[in-house]
Design an enzyme around this catalytic site. Structure first.
Site, PDB file in Angstrom:
ATOM      1  N   PRO A 164      -4.538  15.695  -2.656  1.00 17.86           N
ATOM      2  CG  PRO A 164      -3.129  16.608  -3.164  1.00 17.86           C
ATOM      3  CD  PRO A 164      -3.660  17.175  -1.886  1.00 17.86           C
ATOM      4  CD  GLU A 165      -6.233   9.851  -3.651  1.00 17.75           C
ATOM      5  OE1 GLU A 165      -5.803   9.309  -3.746  1.00 17.75           O
ATOM      6  OE2 GLU A 165      -6.547  10.693  -2.174  1.00 17.75           O
TER       7      GLU A 165
END
Ligand SMILES: [Zn+2]
Length: 282
Positions: A2-3
């Site tokens: 997850p960014e």
């Protein structure tokens, strides 16, 4: 992994669904993720109200009304899902932690690879992991101006390439490889440029590029946010059309619109692939 845009979207989902709700039950289904979950967590957070949700880099912070803050990191594969609580419903696969609120909502922390973390710290202090973080890439005009002055100072003597510099979380926080590649294309700056050679205008263009790509990604996430937060989403990145990332050997679309043909190149910098167009990016 997850960014920042995914983490921001999850944070907004939690905020929309859980603000001012009171925790009545806490269940841990294992004791250790990347590091042990604090032993006192349940006793400290049960009966507290969740009053404030923030994101710092890729950390989600839930501030409670008892001067304590819960810190979550999603690691490589984590997600946080909110849905109505159904009594005696079994936990889902890889659910390591569950919060239930008086308002009958259930927050599940799910992390198959267990590189995430859950920690607790006094709200008036800063968590040790957050102290040395660079500024956030997103913010209002005042923040953007401060970010510009900060980068101007940090880059002026740096020989390191701008690509590697932008991935340094002490300089600017929360940017992953894909977003840096795409932001540099928007800015027209080669990932190979020495940081100290950038002009003020070029630094402004980089900030603008970062802002544009992250805002687009958050907007793309916003439209699928319900899925992301409520379902047992298998989504990784939001549905974004990357222009250079992963496009080695393909024609640059920017160049094609100008009747030019340029092939996207890939180079490895500090162990990470950079993708760029050497016509568009100087
Ligand atoms: Zn190009």
């Amino acid at each position: 992994m997850p960014e920042l845009p995914e983490v921001e979207t999850i944070k907004r989902g939690l905020e929309n669904n859980l603000t001012n709700q009171t925790i009545i039950s806490v269940q841990r289904h294992r004791d250790t993720l990347r590091q042990p979950i604090p032993k006192e967590l349940e006793s400290v957070i049960t009966h507290a109200k969740m009053i404030h949700f923030t994101r710092r880099g890729k950390y989600i912070l839930i501030e409670l009304n008892n001067q304590q803050t819960i810190l979550f990191h999603l690691g490589m594969s984590g997600k946080m899902i909110v849905r109505p609580n159904i009594k005696d419903e079994p936990i889902v696969k890889h659910e390591h932690f569950t919060l239930i609120t008086k308002e009958e909502q259930r927050l599940s922390y799910i992390d198959p690879r267990r590189f995430g973390m859950i920690d607790l710290f006094p709200s008036e202090e800063n968590h040790t992991l957050l102290i040395h973080m660079g500024p956030e890439p997103l913010g209002d005009d005042t923040h953007q101006h401060k970010l510009f002055l900060h980068l101007l100072e940090k880059l002026k003597n740096k020989k390191q390439s701008i690509k590697v510099t932008l991935l340094d979380q002490h300089i600017i926080t929360g940017l992953g490889n894909i977003y840096v590649c795409e932001a540099l294309l928007l800015a027209g700056i080669s990932p190979l440029r020495e940081s100290k050679t950038l002009t003020k205008i070029e630094i402004q263009r980089i900030i603008q590029g970062i802002q544009t790509i992250l805002t687009q990604a958050i907007a793309a996430g916003g439209s699928s946010m319900r899925d992301y937060v409520h379902a047992n989403g298998k989504k990784g990145y939001f549905q974004m059309q990357w222009k250079v990332y992963g496009k080695e050997g393909e024609f640059c679309l920017n160049c094609l619109t100008k009747q030019k043909k340029s092939v996207i190149k890939r180079v490895v910098q500090a162990g990470r692939s950079s993708f760029y167009c050497d016509i568009c990016q100087k």
